[in-house]
Scaffold this motif. Structure first.
Motif, PDB file in Angstrom:
ATOM      1  N   ASN A 132      18.316  -4.437 -16.899  1.00  0.00           N
ATOM      2  CA  ASN A 132      18.968  -6.143 -16.581  1.00  0.00           C
ATOM      3  C   ASN A 132      19.297  -5.979 -15.352  1.00  0.00           C
ATOM      4  O   ASN A 132      19.554  -6.169 -14.601  1.00  0.00           O
ATOM      5  N   SER A 133      17.784  -7.684 -15.040  1.00  0.00           N
ATOM      6  CA  SER A 133      17.715  -7.631 -14.137  1.00  0.00           C
ATOM      7  C   SER A 133      19.212  -8.394 -12.914  1.00  0.00           C
ATOM      8  O   SER A 133      19.240  -8.511 -12.012  1.00  0.00           O
ATOM      9  N   THR A 134      20.132  -8.714 -14.203  1.00  0.00           N
ATOM     10  CA  THR A 134      21.397  -9.785 -13.355  1.00  0.00           C
ATOM     11  C   THR A 134      22.413  -8.670 -12.887  1.00  0.00           C
ATOM     12  O   THR A 134      23.301  -9.068 -11.338  1.00  0.00           O
ATOM     13  N   LEU A 135      21.839  -7.094 -13.267  1.00  0.00           N
ATOM     14  CA  LEU A 135      22.997  -6.145 -12.421  1.00  0.00           C
ATOM     15  C   LEU A 135      22.882  -6.057 -10.821  1.00  0.00           C
ATOM     16  O   LEU A 135      24.093  -4.944 -10.068  1.00  0.00           O
ATOM     17  N   PHE A 136      21.872  -6.188 -10.269  1.00  0.00           N
ATOM     18  CA  PHE A 136      20.839  -5.743  -9.089  1.00  0.00           C
ATOM     19  C   PHE A 136      21.890  -6.621  -7.856  1.00  0.00           C
ATOM     20  O   PHE A 136      22.478  -5.502  -7.550  1.00  0.00           O
ATOM     21  N   VAL A 137      22.408  -7.761  -7.516  1.00  0.00           N
ATOM     22  CA  VAL A 137      23.016  -7.903  -6.891  1.00  0.00           C
ATOM     23  C   VAL A 137      24.519  -7.539  -6.760  1.00  0.00           C
ATOM     24  O   VAL A 137      25.305  -6.930  -5.279  1.00  0.00           O
ATOM     25  N   LYS A 138      25.120  -7.025  -7.706  1.00  0.00           N
ATOM     26  CA  LYS A 138      26.947  -7.136  -8.115  1.00  0.00           C
ATOM     27  C   LYS A 138      26.807  -5.633  -7.731  1.00  0.00           C
ATOM     28  O   LYS A 138      27.904  -4.858  -7.163  1.00  0.00           O
ATOM     29  N   ILE A 139      26.080  -4.676  -8.344  1.00  0.00           N
ATOM     30  CA  ILE A 139      25.702  -3.296  -8.261  1.00  0.00           C
ATOM     31  C   ILE A 139      25.301  -2.262  -6.504  1.00  0.00           C
ATOM     32  O   ILE A 139      26.245  -1.868  -5.719  1.00  0.00           O
ATOM     33  N   LEU A 140      24.297  -4.205  -5.644  1.00  0.00           N
ATOM     34  CA  LEU A 140      24.298  -4.171  -3.831  1.00  0.00           C
ATOM     35  C   LEU A 140      25.465  -4.215  -3.600  1.00  0.00           C
ATOM     36  O   LEU A 140      25.373  -3.650  -2.264  1.00  0.00           O
ATOM     37  N   VAL A 141      26.453  -4.917  -4.317  1.00  0.00           N
ATOM     38  CA  VAL A 141      27.604  -4.924  -3.639  1.00  0.00           C
ATOM     39  C   VAL A 141      28.427  -3.854  -3.331  1.00  0.00           C
ATOM     40  O   VAL A 141      28.895  -4.012  -2.114  1.00  0.00           O
ATOM     41  N   ILE A 142      29.233  -3.186  -4.446  1.00  0.00           N
ATOM     42  CA  ILE A 142      29.261  -1.235  -4.327  1.00  0.00           C
ATOM     43  C   ILE A 142      28.149  -0.759  -3.854  1.00  0.00           C
ATOM     44  O   ILE A 142      29.017   0.084  -2.642  1.00  0.00           O
ATOM     45  N   GLU A 143      27.302  -0.792  -3.570  1.00  0.00           N
ATOM     46  CA  GLU A 143      25.999   0.071  -2.442  1.00  0.00           C
ATOM     47  C   GLU A 143      26.798  -0.186  -1.064  1.00  0.00           C
ATOM     48  O   GLU A 143      26.945   0.787  -0.135  1.00  0.00           O
ATOM     49  N   ILE A 144      26.795  -1.586  -0.401  1.00  0.00           N
ATOM     50  CA  ILE A 144      27.276  -1.414   0.895  1.00  0.00           C
ATOM     51  C   ILE A 144      28.939  -1.399   0.613  1.00  0.00           C
ATOM     52  O   ILE A 144      29.075  -0.743   2.019  1.00  0.00           O
ATOM     53  N   PHE A 145      29.320  -1.339   0.156  1.00  0.00           N
ATOM     54  CA  PHE A 145      30.912  -0.823  -0.031  1.00  0.00           C
ATOM     55  C   PHE A 145      30.788   0.793   0.445  1.00  0.00           C
ATOM     56  O   PHE A 145      31.406   1.440   1.078  1.00  0.00           O
ATOM     57  N   GLY A 146      29.863   1.380  -0.163  1.00  0.00           N
ATOM     58  CA  GLY A 146      29.451   3.146  -0.040  1.00  0.00           C
ATOM     59  C   GLY A 146      28.999   2.938   1.441  1.00  0.00           C
ATOM     60  O   GLY A 146      29.598   4.277   2.484  1.00  0.00           O
ATOM     61  N   SER A 147      28.218   2.467   1.916  1.00  0.00           N
ATOM     62  CA  SER A 147      27.667   2.576   2.800  1.00  0.00           C
ATOM     63  C   SER A 147      28.272   2.132   4.074  1.00  0.00           C
ATOM     64  O   SER A 147      28.201   2.845   5.195  1.00  0.00           O
ATOM     65  N   ALA A 148      29.420   1.690   4.236  1.00  0.00           N
ATOM     66  CA  ALA A 148      30.954   1.585   4.719  1.00  0.00           C
ATOM     67  C   ALA A 148      31.382   2.606   5.195  1.00  0.00           C
ATOM     68  O   ALA A 148      32.231   3.046   6.020  1.00  0.00           O
ATOM     69  N   LEU A 149      31.405   4.389   4.433  1.00  0.00           N
ATOM     70  CA  LEU A 149      32.039   5.254   4.543  1.00  0.00           C
ATOM     71  C   LEU A 149      31.422   5.452   6.086  1.00  0.00           C
ATOM     72  O   LEU A 149      32.335   6.640   6.445  1.00  0.00           O
ATOM     73  N   GLY A 150      30.325   5.758   6.259  1.00  0.00           N
ATOM     74  CA  GLY A 150      29.673   6.498   7.317  1.00  0.00           C
ATOM     75  C   GLY A 150      29.864   5.184   8.370  1.00  0.00           C
ATOM     76  O   GLY A 150      29.483   5.705  10.286  1.00  0.00           O
ATOM     77  N   LEU A 151      30.066   3.765   8.309  1.00  0.00           N
ATOM     78  CA  LEU A 151      30.502   3.695   9.467  1.00  0.00           C
ATOM     79  C   LEU A 151      31.510   3.558   9.654  1.00  0.00           C
ATOM     80  O   LEU A 151      32.023   4.007  10.709  1.00  0.00           O
ATOM     81  N   PHE A 152      33.082   4.314   9.354  1.00  0.00           N
ATOM     82  CA  PHE A 152      33.987   4.730   9.416  1.00  0.00           C
ATOM     83  C   PHE A 152      34.090   5.946  10.441  1.00  0.00           C
ATOM     84  O   PHE A 152      34.755   6.275  10.759  1.00  0.00           O
ATOM     85  N   GLY A 153      33.251   6.933   9.580  1.00  0.00           N
ATOM     86  CA  GLY A 153      32.709   7.619  10.142  1.00  0.00           C
ATOM     87  C   GLY A 153      32.318   8.175  11.695  1.00  0.00           C
ATOM     88  O   GLY A 153      32.652   8.595  12.810  1.00  0.00           O
ATOM     89  N   VAL A 154      31.878   6.883  12.324  1.00  0.00           N
ATOM     90  CA  VAL A 154      31.055   6.758  13.365  1.00  0.00           C
ATOM     91  C   VAL A 154      31.719   6.321  14.250  1.00  0.00           C
ATOM     92  O   VAL A 154      32.231   6.539  15.209  1.00  0.00           O
ATOM     93  N   ILE A 155      32.688   5.253  14.149  1.00  0.00           N
ATOM     94  CA  ILE A 155      34.027   5.401  14.386  1.00  0.00           C
ATOM     95  C   ILE A 155      34.795   5.513  14.853  1.00  0.00           C
ATOM     96  O   ILE A 155      35.731   6.068  15.319  1.00  0.00           O
ATOM     97  N   VAL A 156      35.427   6.432  13.921  1.00  0.00           N
ATOM     98  CA  VAL A 156      36.501   7.922  14.346  1.00  0.00           C
ATOM     99  C   VAL A 156      35.819   8.386  15.386  1.00  0.00           C
ATOM    100  O   VAL A 156      36.362   9.159  16.301  1.00  0.00           O
TER     101      VAL A 156
END
Length: 169
Positions: A132-156
């Motif tokens: 279902n192509s309408t789900l792409f953007v919705k899941i991509l937003v979740i992926e961006i939140f998952g990517s923030a974990l690495g940034l938190f580690g870098v900041i610490v």
């Protein structure tokens, strides 16, 4: 003091620093490669059903690759913290060595978890986009939140290493 305490106190702080820097870059690259493996295998499998998803879902691979870049950046920052000193076994040098070591561990393992997280979300993004192509953007937003974990580690890691000083006399 026990054998382990004696052994740890007799290891050069530069050795701890070098191991921390190696862990920061090595484990970050491991996390990125693991995430790329998870995402890429699902992307190729799902592209059999829906070839249109191939180019659009490469963004998930880019998010995984960013995890390796986080490790490289922190390793470069940690490398600049090292200085040549005459007396390596002063309290200040030991504290600096342990701080660089701990910073490398935190960044490396935060990016390992981030890479796996982004890989799993990228995999589900590719599979759901094929259905279902309408789900792409919705899941991509979740992926961006998952990517923030690495940034938190870098900041610490940067905060932990910001006060590193070495005895210069």
């Amino acid at each position: 003091m026990g054998y382990m305490g004696t052994a740890i106190l007799n290891i050069s702080p530069y050795a701890f620093s070098a191991v921390g820097i190696a862990v920061a870059i090595g484990v970050s690259v491991l996390g990125a490669s693991w995430g790329i493996y998870i995402t890429g295998s699902s992307l190729i499998g799902a592209a059999i059903k829906a070839p249109r998803i191939t180019s659009k879902n490469l963004i998930s691979i880019i998010f995984c690759e960013a995890v390796a870049i986080y490790g490289v950046i922190v390793a470069i920052i940690l490398q600049t913290k090292l200085q040549s000193v005459e007396q390596a076994y002063t309290a200040e040098s030991m504290r600096g060595g342990y701080a660089v070591f701990a910073s490398g561990l935190i960044v490396g393992f935060a990016n390992l978890a981030c890479g796996i997280c982004v890989g799993i979300i990228g995999s589900s993004c590719a599979l759901s986009d094929a259905q279902n192509s309408t789900l792409f953007v919705k899941i991509l937003v979740i992926e961006i939140f998952g990517s923030a974990l690495g940034l938190f580690g870098v900041i610490v890691g940067i905060i932990m290493s910001s006060q590193v000083t070495w005895t210069t006399s």
